[in-house]
Design an enzyme around this catalytic site. Structure first.
Site, mmCIF file in Angstrom:
data_model
loop_
_atom_site.group_PDB
_atom_site.id
_atom_site.type_symbol
_atom_site.label_atom_id
_atom_site.label_comp_id
_atom_site.label_asym_id
_atom_site.label_seq_id
_atom_site.Cartn_x
_atom_site.Cartn_y
_atom_site.Cartn_z
ATOM 1 N N CYS A 75 -13.169 36.016 76.887
ATOM 2 C CA CYS A 75 -14.403 35.738 77.799
ATOM 3 C C CYS A 75 -15.190 36.933 78.131
ATOM 4 C CB CYS A 75 -13.665 35.160 79.040
ATOM 5 S SG CYS A 75 -12.446 36.287 79.561
ATOM 6 N N LYS A 125 1.438 25.387 82.676
ATOM 7 C CA LYS A 125 0.958 24.704 81.843
ATOM 8 C C LYS A 125 -0.150 25.316 80.904
ATOM 9 C CE LYS A 125 -2.659 21.435 80.625
ATOM 10 N NZ LYS A 125 -2.717 22.042 79.332
ATOM 11 N N GLU A 162 -10.654 32.179 86.857
ATOM 12 C CA GLU A 162 -11.109 33.199 86.087
ATOM 13 C C GLU A 162 -11.746 32.317 84.845
ATOM 14 O OE1 GLU A 162 -11.123 36.155 86.079
ATOM 15 O OE2 GLU A 162 -9.413 36.647 87.630
ATOM 16 N N LEU A 163 -13.089 32.235 84.837
ATOM 17 C CA LEU A 163 -14.046 31.294 83.712
ATOM 18 C C LEU A 163 -14.623 32.160 82.923
ATOM 19 C CD1 LEU A 163 -14.997 29.081 86.911
ATOM 20 C CD2 LEU A 163 -12.994 29.015 85.693
ATOM 21 N N GLU A 173 -22.191 30.694 76.062
ATOM 22 C CA GLU A 173 -21.307 31.467 75.493
ATOM 23 C C GLU A 173 -20.979 30.772 74.144
ATOM 24 O OE1 GLU A 173 -17.626 30.494 77.861
ATOM 25 O OE2 GLU A 173 -16.820 32.530 77.538
ATOM 26 N N GLY A 223 -9.842 29.614 82.216
ATOM 27 C CA GLY A 223 -10.543 28.616 81.222
ATOM 28 C C GLY A 223 -12.067 28.628 81.355
HETATM 29 P P1 NAP Z 1 -10.631 25.070 78.883
HETATM 30 O O1 NAP Z 1 -10.957 23.846 78.082
HETATM 31 O O2 NAP Z 1 -11.272 25.078 79.977
HETATM 32 O O3 NAP Z 1 -8.967 25.163 78.961
HETATM 33 C C1 NAP Z 1 -8.024 25.989 79.715
HETATM 34 C C2 NAP Z 1 -7.154 25.190 80.220
HETATM 35 O O4 NAP Z 1 -7.461 24.157 81.166
HETATM 36 C C3 NAP Z 1 -6.204 24.707 79.349
HETATM 37 O O5 NAP Z 1 -4.792 24.823 79.513
HETATM 38 C C4 NAP Z 1 -6.528 23.113 79.261
HETATM 39 O O6 NAP Z 1 -5.818 22.354 78.713
HETATM 40 C C5 NAP Z 1 -6.609 22.860 80.832
HETATM 41 N N1 NAP Z 1 -7.691 21.843 81.083
HETATM 42 C C6 NAP Z 1 -8.618 21.129 80.498
HETATM 43 N N2 NAP Z 1 -9.042 20.236 81.176
HETATM 44 C C7 NAP Z 1 -8.655 20.063 82.070
HETATM 45 C C8 NAP Z 1 -8.770 19.358 83.385
HETATM 46 N N3 NAP Z 1 -9.737 18.532 83.070
HETATM 47 N N4 NAP Z 1 -7.973 19.592 84.327
HETATM 48 C C9 NAP Z 1 -6.793 20.661 84.306
HETATM 49 N N5 NAP Z 1 -6.860 21.405 83.163
HETATM 50 C C10 NAP Z 1 -7.636 20.989 82.119
HETATM 51 O O7 NAP Z 1 -10.800 26.344 78.300
HETATM 52 P P2 NAP Z 1 -10.525 26.919 76.719
HETATM 53 O O8 NAP Z 1 -11.537 26.588 75.903
HETATM 54 O O9 NAP Z 1 -8.911 26.672 76.566
HETATM 55 O O10 NAP Z 1 -10.738 28.411 76.967
HETATM 56 C C11 NAP Z 1 -11.799 29.171 76.742
HETATM 57 C C12 NAP Z 1 -12.444 29.507 78.170
HETATM 58 O O11 NAP Z 1 -11.702 30.174 78.808
HETATM 59 C C13 NAP Z 1 -13.833 30.194 77.818
HETATM 60 O O12 NAP Z 1 -14.928 29.720 78.414
HETATM 61 C C14 NAP Z 1 -13.396 31.542 78.176
HETATM 62 O O13 NAP Z 1 -14.640 32.515 78.590
HETATM 63 C C15 NAP Z 1 -12.658 31.304 79.524
HETATM 64 N N6 NAP Z 1 -11.743 32.412 79.537
HETATM 65 C C16 NAP Z 1 -11.810 33.299 80.896
HETATM 66 C C17 NAP Z 1 -10.920 34.406 81.014
HETATM 67 C C18 NAP Z 1 -11.320 34.903 82.413
HETATM 68 O O14 NAP Z 1 -10.355 35.661 82.642
HETATM 69 N N7 NAP Z 1 -12.229 34.730 83.207
HETATM 70 C C19 NAP Z 1 -9.953 34.631 80.084
HETATM 71 C C20 NAP Z 1 -9.821 33.743 79.152
HETATM 72 C C21 NAP Z 1 -10.699 32.813 78.691
HETATM 73 P P3 NAP Z 1 -5.816 21.744 77.236
HETATM 74 O O15 NAP Z 1 -5.748 22.803 76.506
HETATM 75 O O16 NAP Z 1 -4.506 20.896 77.340
HETATM 76 O O17 NAP Z 1 -6.998 20.810 77.269
#
Ligand code: NAP
Length: 490
Positions: free
Chosen positions: A291, A182, A257-258, A391, A235
């Site tokens: 991240c 997804k 991985e947050l 962040e 995410g």
């Molecule tokens: P996000 O809002 O948490 O979204 C990540 C994924 O989760 C997307 O596919 C999103 O879908 C989905 N999602 C959102 N709300 C959800 C819910 N309630 N239930 C299930 N799935 C849900 O994060 P983002 O803004 O896309 O990405 C940025 C974040 O990712 C930053 O905090 C970054 O640090 C982190 N990150 C961490 C790593 C690591 O390896 N540690 C790597 C890359 C990024 P939708 O897009 O459809 O809402």
């Protein structure tokens, strides 16, 4: 817009379920817009519960035969996809640049990086060794075997549309698992293009499925459907915590991985030229939306002036531009929310006394239609500012002075996050001492870009649990089974 037609037809994007290309049953679609200019790139099917269930059931069926293949046979499929990613690198990079704004040249780099996980895990699958254990009785033999966990779900973010997928589906497939991906709503086309390569590689139907669409419905089905045995999520920490509670009813296995809030520490004995170049690479890669990007730059007071001058000079030289321009080094932010958060962090810091050293506003002129923000450096930043504690996820670098090693270790660790940290010094003892004291899962020692497929990537504290990449990265897709066998010894 139609340039990528030879890989995916942007006018006819479909879900990939059980080896077939399908619309959402509702017929609904959602728009993906180009953050460089606000134009609609494509309409993507809005899948929901029904499509997700179908994909999960297909993965469940496919698991029966895929898990029976040898690791070498599965590895061949992974290597074939890897080769195809190399062959289609320009198309994949173009899609990524259009949908989420990664500068084209950097996006090409991500294609190779993403493919490297498939190559690594194609081989790593052959090394899923078991164990034998000395028994307590002469007529017993004890062993541990490792088996694929079953159907897995990968929920991925937009900032590395391909690499975050291959880092999950690569080890899953190598271990003998099947699954559903997804992708994020800002980067669904990369995931659909990837599934096209999966199809071209001849991967059996149902092994990999991609469902784009309604986040809530897709995730509810993933967490409630008992066929799914494991979820791997990348995410935000905020969503990660929601998923922890959603996994409780069935105790589903979860890897997370947050978010991160990386300190980047420059000691007075560092090579300042190297440190400034490293800070630019770490901070402005992917327009500051990684991240692991440097989010707090701590500089020892005695070299503050020299480091700052070098850092500002290199930052001003960055070329900001349309993500499809191969010369662009910094692209747009991914979304309106993203650019507003950047603006808020800068305004808050300036209101509390920070000094603007370069940048500090949205781009004007021909790029004003896009979500562009100037690469920005703030001086005199203090611990009470939002940027020191949250962040930013954008092209803003706050510089904070420190006096002693003890003080900077305390500053660096004073966060809920524990993903990546960087430190620059020419003193070998200090490298060891400080890296052992820092509470982070990944540490770059005079190295701003430490991530590679063969090393474990992951965070501690509220930056997550589990590791991706390295030999560790396949373990999350395996169950350990203990066998105790009584035999006749005569
Ligand atoms: P996000 O809002 O948490 O979204 C990540 C994924 O989760 C997307 O596919 C999103 O879908 C989905 N999602 C959102 N709300 C959800 C819910 N309630 N239930 C299930 N799935 C849900 O994060 P983002 O803004 O896309 O990405 C940025 C974040 O990712 C930053 O905090 C970054 O640090 C982190 N990150 C961490 C790593 C690591 O390896 N540690 C790597 C890359 C990024 P939708 O897009 O459809 O809402």
């Amino acid at each position: 817009m139609l340039k990528v037609d030879s890989l995916v037809n942007l006018n006819e994007l479909k879900l990939y379920i059980n080896g077939e290309w399908k619309d959402a049953q509702s017929g609904e679609k959602f728009k993906v817009t180009n953050p460089s200019n606000g134009e609609v790139v494509a309409q993507v099917p809005k899948g929901g519960r029904i499509e997700t269930r179908e994909a999960i059931e297909a993965a469940g069926e496919a698991f029966k035969s895929w898990s029976k293949l040898t690791a070498a046979e599965r590895g061949k499929f992974l290597l074939k996809i890897c080769d195809l990613m190399h062959e289609y690198k320009d198309k994949l990079a173009e899609i990524m640049s259009m949908e989420m704004g990664k500068p084209f040249t950097e996006a090409q780099g991500e294609v190779f990086f993403a493919a490297s996980y498939l190559e690594w895990f194609a081989e790593e699958g052959r090394r899923i060794y078991g164990e034998t254990i000395p028994a307590s009785a002469p007529d017993k033999r004890l062993a541990v075997i490792r088996q694929p966990i079953g159907v897995v779900a990968a929920i991925t973010p937009w900032n590395f549309p391909l690499a975050m997928m291959t880092r999950k589906i690569g080890p899953a497939m190598a271990a003998g698992c099947t699954g559903i991906i997804k992708p994020a709503k800002q980067s669904p086309i990369s995931a659909l293009a990837f599934s096209k390569l999966v199809e071209m590689a001849g991967v059996p139907n149902g092994v990999v499925n991609v469902v784009t669409g309604d986040t809530g419905q897709i995730s509810d089905e993933i967490f409630e459907n008992r066929i799914v045995k494991k979820i791997s999520f990348t995410g935000s920490t905020e969503v990660g915590k929601i998923l922890v509670s959603k996994s409780a009813p069935q105790l589903k296995r979860l890897s997370l991985e947050l978010g991160g809030h990386a300190p980047f520490i420059v000691f007075e004995d560092a090579d300042l030229e190297e440190a400034a170049a490293g800070a630019v690479a770490s901070k402005f890669r992917n327009t500051g939306q990684t991240c692991v990007c440097a989010n707090r730059i701590y500089v020892q007071r005695s070299v503050m002036e020299r480091f700052t001058a070098l850092f500002v000079e290199k930052t001003k030289a960055l070329k900001v531009g349309n993500s499809l321009d191969p010369c662009s080094e910094v692209g747009p932010l991914v979304s309106q929310d993203g650019i507003e958060k950047v603006e808020e962090h800068v305004q808050d810091a300036i209101a509390k006394g920070a000094q603007l050293l370069c940048g500090g506003k949205r781009l004007e002129g021909e790029l004003s239609q896009g979500l562009f923000y100037e690469p920005t450096i703030l001086g005199d930043v203090t611990n009470d500012m939002r940027i020191t504690n949250e962040e930013t996820f954008g092209p803003v670098a706050p510089i904070i002075p420190f006096d002693t090693e003890e003080e900077v270790i305390q500053f660096a660790n004073d966060t809920i996050y524990g993903l990546a940290a960087y430190l620059y010094t020419q003193n070998a003892s200090r490298l060891v001492r400080v890296s052992e004291a820092l509470e982070f899962g990944i540490i770059g020692l005079n190295d701003a870009i430490p991530t590679v497929a063969q090393a474990p990537f992951g965070g501690i504290k509220e930056s997550g649990m589990g590791r991706e990449g390295g030999h560790q990265g396949i373990k999350d897709y395996l169950e350990e089974k203990y066998l105790s066998m009584k035999i006749q010894i005569h």
